[in-house]
Design a protein around this motif. Structure first.
Motif, short mmCIF file in Angstrom:
data_model
loop_
_atom_site.label_atom_id
_atom_site.label_comp_id
_atom_site.label_asym_id
_atom_site.label_seq_id
_atom_site.Cartn_x
_atom_site.Cartn_y
_atom_site.Cartn_z
N LEU A 16 0.83 -1.21 0.00
CA LEU A 16 0.00 0.00 0.00
C LEU A 16 0.86 1.26 0.00
O LEU A 16 0.56 2.24 -0.69
N LEU A 17 1.94 1.24 0.78
CA LEU A 17 2.88 2.37 0.79
C LEU A 17 3.45 2.60 -0.60
O LEU A 17 3.52 3.74 -1.08
N ILE A 18 3.85 1.53 -1.26
CA ILE A 18 4.46 1.64 -2.58
C ILE A 18 3.46 2.17 -3.59
O ILE A 18 3.78 3.05 -4.41
N LEU A 19 2.23 1.67 -3.55
CA LEU A 19 1.20 2.14 -4.48
C LEU A 19 0.89 3.62 -4.26
O LEU A 19 0.67 4.37 -5.22
N GLY A 20 0.88 4.04 -3.00
CA GLY A 20 0.66 5.45 -2.71
C GLY A 20 1.77 6.33 -3.26
O GLY A 20 1.51 7.39 -3.85
N CYS A 21 3.00 5.88 -3.10
CA CYS A 21 4.14 6.64 -3.63
C CYS A 21 4.10 6.68 -5.15
O CYS A 21 4.40 7.71 -5.77
N LEU A 22 3.73 5.57 -5.78
CA LEU A 22 3.65 5.52 -7.24
C LEU A 22 2.58 6.49 -7.75
O LEU A 22 2.79 7.18 -8.76
N ALA A 23 1.45 6.55 -7.05
CA ALA A 23 0.39 7.48 -7.46
C ALA A 23 0.90 8.92 -7.40
O ALA A 23 0.62 9.73 -8.29
N VAL A 75 13.30 11.25 -9.91
CA VAL A 75 13.00 12.58 -10.45
C VAL A 75 13.35 12.66 -11.93
O VAL A 75 12.58 13.18 -12.75
N LEU A 76 14.50 12.13 -12.33
CA LEU A 76 14.88 12.19 -13.73
C LEU A 76 14.02 11.24 -14.58
O LEU A 76 13.94 11.41 -15.80
N CYS A 126 13.86 6.60 3.71
CA CYS A 126 13.07 7.74 4.17
C CYS A 126 13.64 9.06 3.67
O CYS A 126 12.90 9.94 3.22
N ILE A 127 14.95 9.19 3.72
CA ILE A 127 15.59 10.44 3.27
C ILE A 127 15.42 10.61 1.77
O ILE A 127 15.10 11.71 1.28
N GLY A 130 13.21 13.16 -2.86
CA GLY A 130 12.58 12.93 -4.15
C GLY A 130 11.19 13.55 -4.26
O GLY A 130 10.83 14.11 -5.30
N SER A 131 10.40 13.48 -3.19
CA SER A 131 9.05 14.04 -3.22
C SER A 131 9.08 15.55 -3.38
O SER A 131 8.33 16.13 -4.17
N ILE A 132 9.96 16.20 -2.64
CA ILE A 132 10.08 17.66 -2.75
C ILE A 132 10.54 18.05 -4.15
O ILE A 132 10.00 18.97 -4.78
#
Length: 465
Positions: free
Chosen positions: A21-28, A129-130, A342-343, A348-350
């Motif tokens: 679920l964590l992975i799917l959320g990040c992929l979205a 990001v790339l 986590c880091i 990457g999210s920012i």
């Protein structure tokens, strides 16, 4: 006794599905923040190719990237904007690499720790990001993960032909990954005494390459035309300006230092100290070396990047970063790689948000030229197509050599980009200009285009009319 032994198994499954679920959320989130900008010359070529595939007109440039363009074209026909279609394909392609990495890492069913280890690899900020752009790098990295898994399976006697097929797919996605074909020599060496097996595997290798080469060749008139086009592209790619001045003038030792910097600073750390610190932290743990076949292959690709690639672009070292992170996390316990995960997720999210919401410098300049007089002529280096997308009615003239610059007639309203000015100055062309526009953006995303300038040619300069 049965109930007690079942608790750890159920707990393991619960942790596994929570990780999923964590992975799917990040992929979205990654799909939502795909970059919508035509941020570079190459992305402009890919974007035009989605609408009309024309290799002769550099849509895209040689060798054609047929697998990447085919998938993006399919999404575009479903109504997705072409540049976003490219980014979605790249993002999904890279994310798919989680599956083969998990299969390589896992020790048992529903292994949440190994799943998180695989997720750590595909969450490295620079790779994520790339990949979220209109370039083929993300898809190529995903195919590379599948290729690595297939090689390991083939070495154990399973799916022996799969690596050769996936290598063909890899070349149809990004030809510069060709040095990874070195590992196939180890597979062929395994069956050297079985002549029929050797011939069949080599035949599949050849057919897998022809499967994408021939359609691309016939799209430009046949193999002879394709060969001629490839020679003209290579000649033009390494002549005229001859690549970047930094790359041309740098010694092999300077290029080595830049290659290592791109891997460590821009790759592991993504140009942030906290990211670099987390990467170096992993180096301090007990590591296990790569097998011989991957060590030789990785070294071959490193030499290829060091000597033959435009190392000013960090994306050329991404496969090395991928292999390095795999090496770092595959034997570690969860307490060691989770801080890195986590880091990297935070960085990457920012960065994904910034890349998707902040206009690149080249795009800002492309929009600024709409305010120039209708009679203006704008001379560019590689920005022609980006500028034309912003102002189709403008007079944009790409310059690829000093001779072309001197041959072009100049009007009273002559402008040239900062990249072109640097090319001319490096070639000792006397020129006087005044700066009109200057824009900057984050150099982590498009290092060569992080600064965009436009100059006006001074009227007192003697120019041909």
């Amino acid at each position: 006794m049965t109930v007690r032994s079942g608790h750890p198994q159920r707990r393991g499954r619960s942790l596994f599905f929570m990780a999923v679920l964590l992975i799917l959320g990040c992929l979205a989130g990654r799909l939502y923040w795909v970059s919508p900008y035509v941020a570079s010359y190459d992305i402009a070529n890919f974007t035009l190719a989605v609408g009309q595939y024309d290799l002769a007109n550099l849509q895209p440039h040689f060798p054609g990237y047929p697998f990447f363009i085919l998938l993006a074209t399919g999404l575009a026909r479903l109504g997705l904007d072409p540049v976003r279609a490219l980014g979605v394909v790249s993002t999904l392609g890279f994310a798919s690499g989680l599956i083969p990495l998990y299969l390589l890492f896992k020790r048992r069913r529903f292994d949440a720790v190994r799943l998180l280890a695989a997720f750590t690899v595909v969450s490295t900020a620079s790779l994520v990001v790339l990949s979220a752009t209109g370039m083929s790098d993300g898809l190529a990295l995903g195919v590379l993960c599948w290729f690595v898994w297939s090689v390991e399976r083939a070495r154990q006697g399973h799916f022996r032909l799969l690596p050769y097929l996936l290598f063909g797919l890899l070349m149809a996605t990004r030809l510069s990954y060709a040095p990874f074909g070195i590992v196939l020599l180890f597979l062929l060496w395994q069956v050297r005494r079985d002549h029929w097996q050797l011939v069949s595997e080599f035949a599949v290798l050849l057919l897998a390459q022809l499967a994408w080469l021939l359609p691309v060749a016939f799209s430009v008139g046949g193999p002879a035309s394709f060969a001629q086009l490839s020679l003209s592209f290579v000649t033009g790619h390494f002549s005229d300006w001859g690549g970047t001045a930094q790359t041309d003038e740098a010694t092999l030792l300077e290029r080595l230092g830049l290659t290592i910097k791109q891997m460590v600073w821009h790759g592991l750390g993504f140009a942030t100290w906290i990211g670099l610190g987390s990467g170096l932290f992993l180096f301090c743990q007990r590591l296990r070396s790569f097998p011989l076949w991957w060590s030789v292959t990785g070294t071959g690709y490193f030499l290829w990047v060091w000597v033959a690639q435009n190392i000013d672009k960090p994306r050329h070292v991404l496969p090395l970063v991928l292999l390095l992170v795999v090496l770092l996390v595959r034997r570690l316990s969860v307490r060691w790689f989770v801080p890195f995960l986590c880091i990297q997720l935070l960085i990457g999210s920012i960065a994904l948000y910034q890349q998707a919401t902040t206009k690149p410098a080249t795009i800002q300049l492309a929009e600024a030229i709409t305010g120039l007089p209708a009679s203006a002529t704008i001379f560019t280096d590689e920005e022609e197509r980006q500028f034309l997308m912003a102002r189709p009615d403008a007079t944009i003239v790409p310059i690829g050599s000093v001779s072309k610059w001197r041959a072009e007639p100049k009007s009273q309203e002559v402008y040239l980009t900062g990249r072109l000015l640097k090319r001319l100055q490096a070639a000792d062309v006397p020129i006087e200009v005044t700066e009109v526009f200057r824009f900057t953006s984050d150099p982590r995303f498009e290092p060569e285009d992080a600064e965009a300038r436009l100059y006006k040619l001074k009227l007192n300069e003697e120019v041909p009319r």
